[in-house]
Motif scaffolding. Structure first.
Motif, PDB file in Angstrom:
ATOM      1  N   LEU A 315      11.616 -16.617  49.668  1.00 33.33           N
ATOM      2  CA  LEU A 315      12.852 -17.081  48.758  1.00 33.33           C
ATOM      3  C   LEU A 315      13.411 -15.969  47.965  1.00 33.33           C
ATOM      4  N   ILE A 316      12.335 -15.100  47.514  1.00 30.40           N
ATOM      5  CA  ILE A 316      13.129 -14.155  46.532  1.00 30.40           C
ATOM      6  C   ILE A 316      13.702 -12.472  47.825  1.00 30.40           C
ATOM      7  N   PHE A 317      13.461 -12.876  48.605  1.00 32.99           N
ATOM      8  CA  PHE A 317      14.329 -11.730  49.708  1.00 32.99           C
ATOM      9  C   PHE A 317      15.371 -12.706  50.149  1.00 32.99           C
ATOM     10  N   THR A 318      16.045 -13.568  49.926  1.00 31.20           N
ATOM     11  CA  THR A 318      16.765 -14.341  50.718  1.00 31.20           C
ATOM     12  C   THR A 318      17.978 -14.529  49.936  1.00 31.20           C
ATOM     13  N   LEU A 319      17.688 -14.583  48.500  1.00 30.29           N
ATOM     14  CA  LEU A 319      18.647 -14.764  47.446  1.00 30.29           C
ATOM     15  C   LEU A 319      19.107 -12.902  47.017  1.00 30.29           C
ATOM     16  N   THR A 320      18.304 -12.377  47.253  1.00 27.88           N
ATOM     17  CA  THR A 320      18.330 -11.144  46.790  1.00 27.88           C
ATOM     18  C   THR A 320      19.371 -10.587  47.906  1.00 27.88           C
ATOM     19  N   LEU A 321      19.464 -10.087  49.345  1.00 26.82           N
ATOM     20  CA  LEU A 321      20.374 -10.117  50.045  1.00 26.82           C
ATOM     21  C   LEU A 321      21.843 -11.371  50.226  1.00 26.82           C
ATOM     22  N   ILE A 322      22.204 -11.837  49.459  1.00 19.21           N
ATOM     23  CA  ILE A 322      23.209 -12.778  49.367  1.00 19.21           C
ATOM     24  C   ILE A 322      24.515 -12.463  49.110  1.00 19.21           C
ATOM     25  N   PRO A 323      24.405 -11.482  47.621  1.00 19.18           N
ATOM     26  CA  PRO A 323      25.347 -10.460  47.180  1.00 19.18           C
ATOM     27  C   PRO A 323      25.564  -9.697  47.759  1.00 19.18           C
ATOM     28  N   GLY A 324      27.352  -9.351  48.109  1.00 23.56           N
ATOM     29  CA  GLY A 324      27.789  -7.938  49.156  1.00 23.56           C
ATOM     30  C   GLY A 324      26.628  -7.243  48.834  1.00 23.56           C
ATOM     31  N   GLY A 325      27.376  -6.831  47.229  1.00 23.78           N
ATOM     32  CA  GLY A 325      27.026  -4.944  46.809  1.00 23.78           C
ATOM     33  C   GLY A 325      26.894  -5.702  45.273  1.00 23.78           C
ATOM     34  N   LEU A 326      26.752  -4.237  44.797  1.00 25.79           N
ATOM     35  CA  LEU A 326      25.892  -4.202  43.189  1.00 25.79           C
ATOM     36  C   LEU A 326      26.856  -5.011  42.339  1.00 25.79           C
ATOM     37  N   THR A 327      28.279  -5.088  42.531  1.00 29.04           N
ATOM     38  CA  THR A 327      30.004  -5.620  41.883  1.00 29.04           C
ATOM     39  C   THR A 327      30.124  -6.815  42.341  1.00 29.04           C
ATOM     40  N   GLU A 328      29.408  -6.965  42.617  1.00 29.09           N
ATOM     41  CA  GLU A 328      28.770  -8.814  43.511  1.00 29.09           C
ATOM     42  C   GLU A 328      28.106  -9.206  42.063  1.00 29.09           C
ATOM     43  N   VAL A 329      27.134  -9.360  41.768  1.00 31.54           N
ATOM     44  CA  VAL A 329      25.646  -9.193  41.698  1.00 31.54           C
ATOM     45  C   VAL A 329      26.168  -8.803  40.007  1.00 31.54           C
ATOM     46  N   PHE A 330      26.779  -7.963  39.801  1.00 32.78           N
ATOM     47  CA  PHE A 330      27.608  -7.700  38.333  1.00 32.78           C
ATOM     48  C   PHE A 330      28.759  -8.942  37.764  1.00 32.78           C
ATOM     49  N   HIS A 331      28.603  -9.764  38.595  1.00 34.64           N
ATOM     50  CA  HIS A 331      29.688 -10.895  38.856  1.00 34.64           C
ATOM     51  C   HIS A 331      29.080 -12.007  38.420  1.00 34.64           C
ATOM     52  N   TYR A 332      28.385 -12.775  38.944  1.00 33.63           N
ATOM     53  CA  TYR A 332      26.827 -13.387  38.739  1.00 33.63           C
ATOM     54  C   TYR A 332      26.293 -13.082  37.142  1.00 33.63           C
ATOM     55  N   SER A 333      26.182 -12.240  35.948  1.00 36.06           N
ATOM     56  CA  SER A 333      25.861 -12.308  35.389  1.00 36.06           C
ATOM     57  C   SER A 333      25.681 -12.913  33.705  1.00 36.06           C
ATOM     58  N   PRO A 334      27.012 -13.590  33.533  1.00 33.00           N
ATOM     59  CA  PRO A 334      27.253 -15.000  33.159  1.00 33.00           C
ATOM     60  C   PRO A 334      26.691 -16.182  33.505  1.00 33.00           C
ATOM     61  N   GLN A 335      26.843 -16.402  34.770  1.00 29.75           N
ATOM     62  CA  GLN A 335      25.925 -17.539  35.061  1.00 29.75           C
ATOM     63  C   GLN A 335      24.540 -17.204  35.149  1.00 29.75           C
ATOM     64  N   ILE A 336      23.768 -16.128  34.872  1.00 30.31           N
ATOM     65  CA  ILE A 336      22.178 -15.949  35.309  1.00 30.31           C
ATOM     66  C   ILE A 336      22.218 -16.296  33.772  1.00 30.31           C
ATOM     67  N   GLN A 337      23.243 -15.881  32.382  1.00 32.19           N
ATOM     68  CA  GLN A 337      22.570 -15.448  31.423  1.00 32.19           C
ATOM     69  C   GLN A 337      22.809 -16.872  30.719  1.00 32.19           C
ATOM     70  N   LEU A 338      23.471 -18.054  31.164  1.00 35.21           N
ATOM     71  CA  LEU A 338      24.252 -19.554  30.777  1.00 35.21           C
ATOM     72  C   LEU A 338      22.348 -19.645  31.616  1.00 35.21           C
ATOM     73  N   ILE A 339      22.217 -19.780  32.795  1.00 42.37           N
ATOM     74  CA  ILE A 339      20.765 -20.693  32.975  1.00 42.37           C
ATOM     75  C   ILE A 339      19.397 -19.787  31.950  1.00 42.37           C
TER      76      ILE A 339
END
Length: 364
Positions: A315-339
């Motif tokens: 599960l972790i491996f699959t979810l980790t590979l979804i973002p195309g790069g670190l820029t996209e990862v950082f884009h999800y930061s606000p949503q992760i903070q809400l969660i």
């Protein structure tokens, strides 16, 4: 299986600090510089630590009322099987997202600074396999590993701080409180989430007996205080070496600060490697703590089997590979903070409220 039955106070402090210090020490300087835009941005860390200390009272209250039970066991005991399952599912999803986020950022840094030609899937796959090996025998081995490598991490961080003093400019950190105090307080929305890991008290509570519960608050506050001290020292040195304007532009300021260290004629030149190797251990301990929480959640929600550890890894491996790069990862930061807010404040808060209303405790 692990033979560890109970955590000592020292072990608890080591576990909580090891869980909290992860990618925050790498990412926070840039985000904080952009938000606060002042030399005294390190004050936001202190305010954040105070906020976290208040929230930690939720976990201590639950652990004291239900000694020896994890979050997953508390929720079903307090709310019943169905609603408790829903709470457990939400908390498990949270641990999955945080574990994947930590691993994706860590993998990106390893790719950028150490193994630029190695496929990302190999980097994160290796990370997961090592973590699975550590988790296999339970919390006891995890705690002992944290305890073993904690002094090494601290020594490496101390070495980096001492070596950075050579490039420190005191004028970069002055004056203090130049900005409006509310601007500094606004940085709490950044610093608060760099203390993620404190909520894992409710996971390692299985190893905390009732006689230890009355000391939990002091233990938690000590852990948060020491973590805040480490963050403050690193931020002051980062500001002194790089300055606020550079902090806002550099993706990983702490690593770049280490790269700026130079000693003419010295046989070793890449001092950032000292920091990266030490930091990778903290990233690994933080990731392992969340992967353990994820595995524990899966085991509690479904019929226990030996397959849940590899399932968590997939599960972790699959979810980790979804973002195309670190820029996209950082884009999800606000949503992760809400969660994160929902998982570490709302869920435990509701559990405590219902428990108090019903007068329900473990003894009951």
């Amino acid at each position: 299986m692990s033979d560890l039955k109970q955590l000592t106070m020292l072990q608890m402090v080591v576990v909580f600090i090891s869980s909290m210090i992860g990618i925050g020490i790498i990412l926070m300087p840039r985000d904080l510089a952009k938000t606060v835009n002042s030399q005294d941005l390190w004050l936001s860390i202190i305010f954040g630590a105070v906020a976290v200390s208040v929230v930690s009272c939720l976990y201590v209250a639950l652990a004291a009322r239900y000694p020896g039970l994890t979050f997953y066991e508390m929720s079903t005991r307090i709310l019943g099987k169905f609603i408790g399952f829903t709470f457990n599912f939400l908390f498990t999803v949270y641990t999955l997202i945080v574990a994947a986020y930590i691993l994706r950022v860590t993998g990106g840094i390893i790719k950028n600074y150490l193994l630029d030609t190695t496929p990302l899937s190999v980097v994160i796959g290796t990370f997961i396999l090592v973590s699975m090996y550590l988790i296999y025998n339970g919390a006891g081995d995890i705690v002992r590993f944290f305890q073993l490598y904690f002094p090494i991490m601290m020594v490496m961080f101390l070495v980096l701080c001492l070596l950075s003093i050579k490039n420190f400019d005191i004028n970069h950190v002055r004056p203090v409180l130049q900005n409006n105090i509310w601007s500094t307080i606004s940085g709490v929305k950044i610093t608060f989430f760099s203390f993620l890991g404190m909520e894992l008290l409710l996971i390692f509570a299985k190893l905390i007996k009732k006689k230890k519960a009355k000391h939990l608050l002091i233990t938690m506050w000590t852990s948060i205080g020491l973590t805040a001290l480490i963050y403050v020292v690193f931020h002051i040195i980062s500001i002194g070496v790089l300055g606020v304007e550079e902090l806002k532009e550099i993706t990983f300021p702490t690593i770049e600060m280490a790269k700026s260290i130079e000693f003419q004629g010295f046989f070793f030149e890449r001092f950032e490697l000292i920091f990266i190797f030490g930091w990778l251990t903290t990233a690994f301990t933080s990731f392992t703590a969340y992967m353990y929480a994820l595995t524990l959640g899966l085991k509690h929600m479904f019929t226990p089997t030996g397959w849940f550890l590899p399932v968590a890894g997939v599960l972790i491996f699959t979810l980790t590979l979804i973002p195309g790069g670190l820029t996209e990862v950082f884009h999800y930061s606000p949503q992760i903070q809400l969660i994160s807010v929902a998982a570490i404040i709302v869920l435990p808060g509701l559990l405590l409220i219902v428990s108090l209303i019903r007068g329900n405790t473990y003894a009951a």
